[in-house]
Design an enzyme around this catalytic site. Structure first.
Site, PDB file in Angstrom:
ATOM      1  N   ASP A 143       0.830  -1.231  -0.110  1.00 35.97           N
ATOM      2  CA  ASP A 143      -0.062   0.068  -0.004  1.00 35.97           C
ATOM      3  C   ASP A 143       0.957   1.077   0.080  1.00 35.97           C
ATOM      4  OD1 ASP A 143      -2.627  -0.890  -0.018  1.00 35.97           O
ATOM      5  OD2 ASP A 143      -3.029  -0.029   2.373  1.00 35.97           O
ATOM      6  N   HIS A 168      10.208  -8.829   5.342  1.00 37.67           N
ATOM      7  CA  HIS A 168       9.932  -7.495   4.981  1.00 37.67           C
ATOM      8  C   HIS A 168      11.007  -6.421   5.822  1.00 37.67           C
ATOM      9  CE1 HIS A 168       7.488  -3.813   4.620  1.00 37.67           C
ATOM     10  NE2 HIS A 168       6.848  -4.559   3.588  1.00 37.67           N
ATOM     11  N   TYR A 208       1.949   4.779   1.844  1.00 31.30           N
ATOM     12  CA  TYR A 208       2.061   5.451   3.053  1.00 31.30           C
ATOM     13  C   TYR A 208       0.694   6.115   3.072  1.00 31.30           C
ATOM     14  CZ  TYR A 208       7.052   4.308   2.865  1.00 31.30           C
ATOM     15  OH  TYR A 208       7.975   3.509   3.054  1.00 31.30           O
TER      16      TYR A 208
END
Length: 221
Positions: free
Chosen positions: A65, A187, A67
């Protein structure tokens, strides 16, 4: 909304733009931007493509997504506008760069210079409502960006895909592993990084080693 796309992407993705799901997505996005504060700026939604042409593309990094904080998103995954504090994930990216290739932490977190060298910084969802992570998911963006990944896999050769975290790793099914190069790790978010799944992956030096072996210009990270 797609008017600023470079011609090579526009011609390649033209069928998607004429698809009913994309027309519905476009109507949703325009309504959202009219009635709410959304990010990135509407003119920057396709920056990943604007700065990295299809012909020049060498590396793909997949985010989830944009920010959702004020003034952060600029249309490139993990990147923020200049004069914006580094979000935690981006901070860990810079730490790993320093660890991997002794890259000094830059003055800003704008990764446009990566994109201009052939790194497609692609979020799965290209827009978001302010302060509401995931608010524009499942409206059609994922269909569009999955098609982008599949198209790259089909029409390009020897692209390096950097898949960071569980979400990005799921995209491996869209990539022809016999034609392309896939590097995976945890991540760069603090939760993953602090558990030892991000640091020391050396993806930046590994990418450049691969590029050199393919007689391509390495990335100046």
């Amino acid at each position: 909304m797609t008017s600023n796309l470079p011609n090579d992407w526009k011609s390649i993705l033209n069928n998607e733009f004429n698809n009913p799901y994309f027309k519905k997505l476009e109507a949703f996005i325009l309504t959202e931007y009219k009635n709410n504060t959304c990010y990135p700026n509407l003119s920057e939604v396709f920056n990943a493509f604007n700065y990295c042409t299809f012909d020049d593309l060498k590396v793909v990094i997949i985010g989830q997504d944009p920010y959702h904080g004020k003034g952060q998103a600029n249309g490139l995954c993990f990147s923020v506008n200049k004069n914006t504090p580094f979000p935690p994930s981006l901070n860990n990216i810079f730490k790993e760069l320093n660890n991997d290739i002794e890259y000094q932490t830059p003055q800003h977190g704008d990764l446009t210079h990566w994109a201009k060298q052939g790194v497609l910084l692609l979020n799965a969802t290209l827009t978001v409502r302010e302060g509401q992570a995931g608010s524009h998911q499942k409206q059609g963006w994922e269909t569009f960006t999955d098609t982008v990944i599949t198209t790259i896999s089909t029409q390009k050769q020897d692209v390096i895909f950097l898949l960071w975290g569980g979400f990005a790793k799921k995209k491996v099914k869209l990539i022809n592993k016999n034609k392309h190069h896939i590097l995976t790790s945890g991540h760069p978010s603090p939760l993953s990084a602090n558990r030892g799944y991000w640091f020391n992956n050396k993806h930046f030096s590994k990418t450049n080693t691969l590029l050199k072996s393919l007689n391509k210009v390495p990335i100046n990270w």
